[in-house]
Design a protein around this motif. Structure first.
Motif, PDB file in Angstrom:
ATOM      1  N   GLN A 177       0.828  -1.203   0.000  1.00  0.00           N
ATOM      2  CA  GLN A 177       0.000   0.000   0.000  1.00  0.00           C
ATOM      3  C   GLN A 177       0.863   1.254   0.000  1.00  0.00           C
ATOM      4  OE1 GLN A 177      -2.049  -1.281   3.509  1.00  0.00           O
ATOM      5  NE2 GLN A 177      -3.882  -1.900   2.362  1.00  0.00           N
ATOM      6  N   ARG A 230      -4.513   6.000 -11.364  1.00  0.00           N
ATOM      7  CA  ARG A 230      -5.288   5.393 -10.276  1.00  0.00           C
ATOM      8  C   ARG A 230      -5.293   3.880 -10.452  1.00  0.00           C
ATOM      9  NH1 ARG A 230      -7.098   7.481  -6.238  1.00  0.00           N
ATOM     10  NH2 ARG A 230      -9.080   6.452  -6.350  1.00  0.00           N
ATOM     11  N   GLY A 279      -9.391   3.512 -11.018  1.00  0.00           N
ATOM     12  CA  GLY A 279     -10.332   4.021 -10.028  1.00  0.00           C
ATOM     13  C   GLY A 279     -11.586   3.185  -9.878  1.00  0.00           C
ATOM     14  N   PHE A 289     -12.225   0.689  -8.007  1.00  0.00           N
ATOM     15  CA  PHE A 289     -12.494   0.197  -6.658  1.00  0.00           C
ATOM     16  C   PHE A 289     -12.156   1.273  -5.639  1.00  0.00           C
ATOM     17  CE2 PHE A 289     -11.045  -3.322  -9.342  1.00  0.00           C
ATOM     18  CZ  PHE A 289     -12.194  -4.089  -9.365  1.00  0.00           C
ATOM     19  N   ASP A 290     -12.992   1.410  -4.606  1.00  0.00           N
ATOM     20  CA  ASP A 290     -12.733   2.380  -3.552  1.00  0.00           C
ATOM     21  C   ASP A 290     -11.511   1.989  -2.733  1.00  0.00           C
ATOM     22  OD1 ASP A 290     -14.902   3.939  -4.293  1.00  0.00           O
ATOM     23  OD2 ASP A 290     -16.268   2.906  -2.921  1.00  0.00           O
ATOM     24  N   ASP A 291     -11.418   0.703  -2.400  1.00  0.00           N
ATOM     25  CA  ASP A 291     -10.286   0.193  -1.628  1.00  0.00           C
ATOM     26  C   ASP A 291      -9.507  -0.790  -2.493  1.00  0.00           C
ATOM     27  OD1 ASP A 291     -10.907   1.525   0.815  1.00  0.00           O
ATOM     28  OD2 ASP A 291     -12.489   0.040   1.162  1.00  0.00           O
TER      29      ASP A 291
END
Length: 174
Positions: A94, A108, A112, A114-116
């Protein structure tokens, strides 16, 4: 045929003997020539934008993250469509993703979608659940898998059957 995409990954060669045959059957990326790995950022920049400035920036980012040891010791699922191995600790992956996004703010993970973003090593996806479950159960008998992570890898290729993904650059971690 020229590559159309790039990705930043961390390969886990120690996992290959355990997951390789399952990935060949169940993970599309394996058919593209992508080894067992944890994705740091996909897609990254178009291959035509991978100039010396970008490579230098990636080298500095990687050098800022200490090398670390990782264990793959449990299965995870995204719904009933994707089975994967969870790296512990997940935080260094991460940290790498966040550091790269900080230097390339328009990029992203998974565009982008997925939020997490959950660090993972995919075993298989988009196959019948019984096939994915059987692969996961077979792999569990060989866990944990331990590895030292000391390199970030930039690969380029075409995301399609028979596509050939190749290593473009390696960046040592600090």
């Amino acid at each position: 045929m020229e590559p159309s995409h790039s990705a930043l990954i961390v390969t886990i060669p120690e996992a290959e003997p355990v997951v390789g045959a399952h990935r060949e059957r169940l993970d599309t990326a394996a058919s593209w020539g992508v080894p067992a790995h944890v994705t740091v950022l996909y897609p990254f920049l178009p291959p035509g934008r991978l100039d010396q400035r970008v490579l230098g920036t990636l080298s500095r980012v990687a050098a800022g993250v200490p090398a670390f040891f990782v264990r793959l010791e449990r299965l995870g699922w995204f719904g009933d469509r994707v089975v994967w191995l969870a790296p512990e600790p997940a935080e260094p992956f991460q940290q790498l993703t966040a550091a790269i996004m900080g230097r390339f703010p328009g990029v992203r993970p998974y565009e982008g979608a997925f939020d997490d973003v959950v660090p993972h090593l995919t075993i298989g996806h988009d196959h019948p659940a019984p096939a994915l479950t059987a692969a996961g159960e077979a792999i569990e008998a060989h866990l944990p898998i331990r590895s030292r992570v000391d390199t970030l890898r930039l690969i380029t290729g075409r995301p399609r059957p028979g596509g050939s993904w190749l290593t473009r650059a390696l960046f040592p971690l600090g």
